[in-house]
Design an enzyme around this catalytic site. Structure first.
Site, mmCIF file in Angstrom:
data_model
loop_
_atom_site.group_PDB
_atom_site.id
_atom_site.type_symbol
_atom_site.label_atom_id
_atom_site.label_comp_id
_atom_site.label_asym_id
_atom_site.label_seq_id
_atom_site.Cartn_x
_atom_site.Cartn_y
_atom_site.Cartn_z
ATOM 1 N N ALA A 1 0.743 -1.256 0.006
ATOM 2 C CA ALA A 1 -0.068 -0.127 0.080
ATOM 3 C C ALA A 1 0.934 1.285 -0.039
ATOM 4 O O ALA A 1 2.226 1.203 0.376
ATOM 5 C CB ALA A 1 -0.904 0.050 1.055
ATOM 6 N N GLY B 1 0.763 5.327 1.481
ATOM 7 C CA GLY B 1 0.271 5.850 2.648
ATOM 8 C C GLY B 1 0.769 7.368 2.384
ATOM 9 O O GLY B 1 1.599 7.709 1.266
ATOM 10 N N THR C 1 5.650 4.237 1.544
ATOM 11 C CA THR C 1 5.039 2.965 1.052
ATOM 12 C C THR C 1 5.308 1.606 1.676
ATOM 13 O O THR C 1 6.364 1.603 2.512
ATOM 14 C CB THR C 1 5.677 2.828 -0.312
ATOM 15 O OG1 THR C 1 5.527 3.955 -1.202
ATOM 16 C CG2 THR C 1 5.170 1.585 -1.336
ATOM 17 N N VAL C 2 4.257 0.772 2.050
ATOM 18 C CA VAL C 2 4.524 -0.272 2.758
ATOM 19 C C VAL C 2 4.619 -1.511 1.801
ATOM 20 O O VAL C 2 4.096 -1.810 0.902
ATOM 21 C CB VAL C 2 3.307 -0.486 3.808
ATOM 22 C CG1 VAL C 2 3.314 -1.858 4.394
ATOM 23 C CG2 VAL C 2 3.219 0.676 4.603
ATOM 24 N N LYS D 1 7.779 -0.113 5.953
ATOM 25 C CA LYS D 1 7.344 1.062 5.457
ATOM 26 C C LYS D 1 8.561 1.978 5.285
ATOM 27 O O LYS D 1 9.307 2.223 6.169
ATOM 28 C CB LYS D 1 6.268 1.609 6.582
ATOM 29 C CG LYS D 1 5.679 3.059 6.393
ATOM 30 C CD LYS D 1 4.617 3.136 7.437
ATOM 31 C CE LYS D 1 4.482 4.581 7.692
ATOM 32 N NZ LYS D 1 3.344 4.570 8.622
ATOM 33 N N ASP E 1 -4.686 8.680 15.201
ATOM 34 C CA ASP E 1 -5.049 8.948 13.563
ATOM 35 C C ASP E 1 -5.886 7.505 13.593
ATOM 36 O O ASP E 1 -5.838 6.569 12.900
ATOM 37 C CB ASP E 1 -3.907 8.719 12.726
ATOM 38 C CG ASP E 1 -4.210 9.098 11.356
ATOM 39 O OD1 ASP E 1 -5.407 9.644 11.236
ATOM 40 O OD2 ASP E 1 -3.404 8.882 10.564
#
Ligand SMILES: Nc1ncnc2c1ncn2[C@@H]1O[C@H](COP(=O)(O)OP(=O)(O)OP(=O)(O)O)[C@@H](O)[C@H]1O
Length: 442
Positions: A16, A18, A22-23, A38, A132
């Site tokens: 993914a 974010g 990037t993960v 990450k 968050d």
């Protein structure tokens, strides 16, 4: 792709992207285990506050050991790259789950609330606020067990005079927007919004320019949706009170969920809330509606409105790249105005946290999140301009708050039964239909 990091981690596939990085799914060649890495975006390293937030995440995570929290394993910092190595959660995040498969069964949603609340209670107990809490940061393992909370990039000490002013506009608590500091109750607020989204398929305050979204948190309440189980509706209302003092503690939620459970077990998932129903409603400024006073409406569904598909949304943007850039900007912004003393976690400390695996350079560890002033172009002044070209001409849910638009990301789930047709998003295997029970799903 196969890229090697710190001579130890082999990055295999991108999981993914974010706001911060990037993960990747990766392999730790020292142990043979699969891990998640990450990697801080290159451009992000130049943005104020991003590096320090990244380092704070590593430091905060190192202090916590809970089955509901993604465990950190290593921190890598070289001249070229900065990366956080974590446990890999083989699963799907709730944002994708809801977007692709629609609402969850009420009992599933309630169990997730309970697990999430238990994880948050554990971090609150040691004085940390996640800051968050949103569906994208809740990872649901395919193999079952507790959901895992990720992304502590905004986490901070609740004992600080002021909390940080970061957050994701759609899920940020009103006290953070006001710069009044935050406590664990800000995370509870996020749980309330996630529960709404898990049950209805829609995020209550989503849509429109960032300032309009922020205003809704202070001036609106989530609107009832058809056939919401009353116990869960009252939980939503309790968690989303504007006054943090009126919200329950995270530690209280599991027992409340437990009480509701017997009446939820047999309930099927609700259909996606029709697009023509408002997801928020006006709340009298300065008052907090006591918990439970807005009953869920009991009504039959109108003909389901055509759900906005991911494809349709992509087609409305000028280019995929523009859309992605705007999404990143909108998804996490500095929120408060002029809030000074952001928690000063010892950023350099992160380099020593994990011992020998840190690399050479610290990048830019000294930067703190910048205080936002009214000059900051990322934060429009909190007024609604009805002529704003970003807003569409659809009737507003509340004329003072601006119409709902899709200028921020829109994750309205696709049609029930709509599978993963783009091949990009790994979903819980075997879940053939919207809301059908997931194997091992908590
Ligand atoms: N440990 C993990 N295992 C598996 N997937 C993960 C893990 N951590 C994160 N992810 C995936 O990566 C996504 C982005 O991760 P994260 O939220 O930490 O990044 P971010 O850059 O801070 O993103 P955002 O902009 O959403 O705040 C998550 O929504 C999830 O899908």
């Amino acid at each position: 792709m196969t890229e090697r990091l710190a001579d130890r981690y082999v990055l295999e596939t991108e999981l993914a992207r974010g706001a911060a990085g990037t993960v990747y799914r990766a392999v730790d060649t020292a142990t043979g285990e699969k891990v998640a890495v990450k990697v801080l975006r290159h451009e992000a390293a130049a943005e104020p506050g991003v590096v320090s937030a990244f380092l704070d995440e590593a430091e905060v995570l190192a202090e916590i050991d809970h089955p509901g929290i993604v465990r950190p394993r290593d921190f890598v910092a070289t001249d070229e790259v900065m990366a956080l190595v974590m446990d890999l959660v083989e699963g799907v995040d709730l944002r994708r789950q809801i977007r692709e498969r629609g609402p969850l069964r009420p009992a599933q949603a309630a169990r997730i609330v309970s697990q999430l609340a238990a994880a948050l209670a554990a971090i609150h107990a040691v004085g940390i606020v996640h800051g968050d809490v949103k569906p994208g940061n809740v990872l649901v393992p395919f193999a079952g067990g507790s959901v895992r909370l990720a992304d502590f990039g905004v986490a901070h000490r609740s004992t600080a005079e002021y909390g940080p002013t970061h957050g994701t506009p759609e899920y940020v608590a009103p006290e953070i927007i006001d710069g009044a500091g935050s406590s664990g109750k800000a995370d509870v607020y996020g749980i309330g919004l996630i529960l709404y989204e898990m049950l209805s398929g829609r995020s209550p305050y989503r849509g429109g320019p960032v300032d309009v979204v922020l205003k809704r948190h202070r001036e609106c309440a989530p609107a009832p949706f058809p056939n919401c189980p009353p116990q869960l509706w009252s939980l939503i209302l309790a968690c989303t009170q504007v006054d943090p003092e009126l919200r329950p503690d995270a530690a209280d939620l599991p027992s409340r969920v437990q009480l509701a459970m017997p009446s939820l077990e047999t309930l099927p998932p609700l259909p996606v809330m029709p697009a023509d129903l408002p997801t928020y409603q006006s709340r009298q400024v300065g008052t907090n509606r006591p918990e439970g006073t807005v009953p869920p409406v009991e009504m039959s569904y109108p003909e389901p409105a055509a759900a906005t598909s991911v494809m349709q949304i992509a087609a409305t943007t000028s280019s995929v790249e523009d859309s992605a850039a705007r999404e990143r900007r909108n998804r996490r912004v500095l929120i408060g105005a002029g809030v000074g003393a952001v928690v000063a976690l010892a950023t350099l400390g992160a380099y020593v946290l994990f011992g020998g695996n840190s690399g050479d350079g610290p990048g830019d560890p000294g930067q703190q999140p910048a205080a936002v002033t009214s000059e900051n172009p990322e934060i429009p002044s909190p007024t609604t301009d009805p002529t704003d070209p970003e807003t569409d001409s659809a009737p507003s849910q509340d004329p003072t708050l601006g119409p709902e638009t899709d200028s921020t990301e829109d994750d309205t789930p696709t049609d029930p039964g709509d599978g993963n047709d783009n091949g990009e998003i790994p979903l819980v295997p075997g879940q053939e239909q919207l809301g059908s029970p997931l194997p091992q799903f908590p």
